[in-house]
Design an enzyme around this catalytic site. Structure first.
Site, mmCIF file in Angstrom:
data_model
loop_
_atom_site.group_PDB
_atom_site.id
_atom_site.type_symbol
_atom_site.label_atom_id
_atom_site.label_comp_id
_atom_site.label_asym_id
_atom_site.label_seq_id
_atom_site.Cartn_x
_atom_site.Cartn_y
_atom_site.Cartn_z
ATOM 1 N N PHE A 118 -79.998 62.676 127.488
ATOM 2 C CA PHE A 118 -79.337 62.002 126.409
ATOM 3 C C PHE A 118 -79.031 60.565 126.525
ATOM 4 O O PHE A 118 -78.679 60.269 127.580
ATOM 5 C CB PHE A 118 -77.889 62.869 126.493
ATOM 6 C CG PHE A 118 -77.117 62.416 125.071
ATOM 7 C CD1 PHE A 118 -77.429 62.698 123.944
ATOM 8 C CD2 PHE A 118 -76.210 61.445 125.007
ATOM 9 C CE1 PHE A 118 -77.221 62.407 122.557
ATOM 10 C CE2 PHE A 118 -75.622 60.810 123.854
ATOM 11 C CZ PHE A 118 -75.922 61.480 122.460
ATOM 12 N N ASP B 270 -80.122 54.561 132.953
ATOM 13 C CA ASP B 270 -79.053 54.756 132.091
ATOM 14 C C ASP B 270 -77.798 55.162 132.864
ATOM 15 O O ASP B 270 -77.580 56.490 133.091
ATOM 16 C CB ASP B 270 -79.390 56.126 130.860
ATOM 17 C CG ASP B 270 -78.384 56.265 130.069
ATOM 18 O OD1 ASP B 270 -77.309 55.850 130.307
ATOM 19 O OD2 ASP B 270 -78.557 56.521 128.987
ATOM 20 N N LYS C 41 -69.444 53.342 127.882
ATOM 21 C CA LYS C 41 -68.195 54.276 128.408
ATOM 22 C C LYS C 41 -67.215 53.845 128.861
ATOM 23 O O LYS C 41 -66.116 53.062 128.601
ATOM 24 C CB LYS C 41 -68.837 55.598 128.987
ATOM 25 C CG LYS C 41 -69.549 56.348 128.064
ATOM 26 C CD LYS C 41 -69.444 57.786 128.881
ATOM 27 C CE LYS C 41 -70.425 58.961 127.941
ATOM 28 N NZ LYS C 41 -69.673 59.551 126.832
HETATM 29 C C1 PLP Z 1 -76.289 58.755 129.555
HETATM 30 C C2 PLP Z 1 -75.938 58.586 128.122
HETATM 31 N N1 PLP Z 1 -76.320 57.611 127.618
HETATM 32 C C3 PLP Z 1 -76.099 57.033 126.326
HETATM 33 C C4 PLP Z 1 -74.828 57.676 125.363
HETATM 34 C C5 PLP Z 1 -74.618 57.182 124.186
HETATM 35 O O1 PLP Z 1 -73.413 56.455 124.153
HETATM 36 P P1 PLP Z 1 -72.576 56.317 123.015
HETATM 37 O O2 PLP Z 1 -72.022 57.605 122.485
HETATM 38 O O3 PLP Z 1 -71.513 55.238 123.417
HETATM 39 O O4 PLP Z 1 -73.368 55.646 122.108
HETATM 40 C C6 PLP Z 1 -74.303 58.549 126.200
HETATM 41 C C7 PLP Z 1 -72.960 59.248 125.678
HETATM 42 O O5 PLP Z 1 -72.661 60.346 125.789
HETATM 43 C C8 PLP Z 1 -74.528 59.137 127.578
HETATM 44 O O6 PLP Z 1 -73.876 59.988 128.153
#
Ligand code: PLP
Length: 406
Positions: free
Chosen positions: A143, A227, A256
């Protein structure tokens, strides 16, 4: 506005009527928190093992964060990127020092940080005379966010359905180095990976994979994007999860927990990539604003002064052994436990509805979330106490004990 004027059910009714219905919201309105505790509009107390989905690093209403935000709001909240502002410059310096990266770009969410990383990778190869290197290689079950580029990289069909063709991304099984090697054709600009797949169900990378992936991408001249939106800011027991693998990626994305709940995203990169996005090529109105930057700086300073990363390792051990005990006590209901630091999960056996379990836990005063198909995810504030972890495990134990399975 006085929130106390509306009852919880009135608020839920208004929400159902006026909010865009893209979330499945519980009929609860949260009004305040302290540390790893929350209270709803009816005064009910919850042990918060959700942490705003791995966000509230310092917990709720941490006095240092409250004071810093109030102080900054009284000075200046937004200045635009036509000018420097001290909290932002200091934050960039601090993040580069903590991660070994050279440059920091700021935005407002995780998906925007991923988007910036993907644009940087494409434009870097464009400036290198290799404009055909456009694709990103990502992993099944990953994700990376919901904007079109980040969604393309996301390796789960359920998030993509109905959105039509998305910009080029390739997917191979998570943790499979040979499949990665085979997929790294001349059109691939970057590999993006999560050190622990968070939304995919709290799935850690296999041992050695991150190190081998770094070596492979160095061999092929492909950029490596970590990420760390869910795993970063100390959550897995080191500031970045990549640190534990001894790996420095080309690009790291954070969001986050970075500002403890104030919206922020950041893309960090090496000096070699510093010229690929010249002035005008990318930007964000709110990115790097003094308020979010000051909040983030306060989070980073507090992680150090309260030794929260070391504490995350210690409490992560407590949580892991507690979850293992629950797996042993409820073999017909839990198939295992996994994760690291304060990002862990108990995995339900197939056939048990995780949403029903979460709803029961909530009525008993425990907040957890479902990740992947069946993982009950623990991502509490890093200031959580051992007592609250025990209380949470006790509530889960009692709930599993009463659950009937065929
Ligand atoms: C690993 C990862 N990347 C990207 C995102 C996307 O972040 P946002 O919801 O702040 O756009 C998340 C959100 O859960 C995530 O866990």
């Amino acid at each position: 506005m006085d929130a106390a004027m509306s009852t919880q059910s009135e608020l839920a009714e208004l929400g159902r009527q006026y909010l865009y219905p893209n979330y499945r919201q519980a009929p609860l309105a949260i009004v305040r928190g302290e540390g790893a505790l929350l209270w709803d509009a009816e005064g009910k107390r919850y042990v918060d093992m959700l942490g705003g989905i791995a966000v509230s690093a310092l917990g709720h209403a941490h006095p240092k964060l409250v004071a810093a935000i109030a102080d900054q709001a009284a000075k200046v909240i937004q200045v635009s990127n036509y000018y420097y502002n001290e909290p932002n410059v200091r934050l960039a310096q601090k993040l580069c020092t903590l991660t070994g990266m050279a440059r920091a770009f700021f935005c407002n969410s995780g998906t925007e940080a991923v988007e910036a990383a993907l644009k940087l990778a494409r434009r870097y190869f464009h400036t290198q005379g290799q404009p055909e290197r456009l694709k990103v290689l990502a992993y099944a079950n990953s994700f990376h966010g919901r904007t079109l580029g980040a969604l393309a990289a996301t390796g789960q069909e359920k998030y993509k359905q109905g959105f039509g063709p998305l910009p080029g991304a390739l997917h191979v099984p998570y943790g499979d180095l040979e499949a990665t090697r085979r997929a790294l054709g001349p059109e691939v600009a970057a590999v993006i990976f999560e050190p622990v797949q968070g939304e995919g169900g709290v799935v850690p990378a296999p041992p050695g994979f991150i190190r081998d992936l770094r070596a492979l991408t160095q061999e092929t001249g492909t950029l490596l994007i970590a990420d760390e939106i869910q795993t970063g800011i100390g959550r897995t027991g080191t500031f970045l999860a990549c640190e534990a693998a001894g790996v420095r990626p080309d690009i790291v994305v954070l969001a986050k927990g970075l500002a403890g709940g104030v919206p922020i995203g950041s893309m960090l990169c090496t000096e070699a990539l510093a010229e690929a996005l010249p002035p005008g090529a990318h930007g964000s109105t709110f990115g790097g604003n003094p308020l979010a930057s000051r909040a983030a700086l306060t989070v980073l300073e507090t992680l150090e002064s309260e030794k929260l990363v070391a504490r995350t390792r210690e409490l992560g051990g407590v949580l892991a052994s507690g979850l293992e005990k629950l797996v042993a006590r409820h073999p017909k209901k839990l198939e295992g436990a996994r994760g690291s630091g304060l990002l862990q999960a108990a995995v339900l056996v197939e056939g048990i509805d995780p949403r029903a379990v979460i709803a029961t836990l909530q009525t008993r005063g425990l907040m957890l979330s479902v990740a992947g198909a069946r993982a009950l995810r623990f991502s509490p504030p890093l200031v959580v106490t051992q007592e609250l972890i025990s209380e949470a495990l006790g509530i889960l134990d009692a709930t599993l004990g009463e659950l009937s399975v065929q």
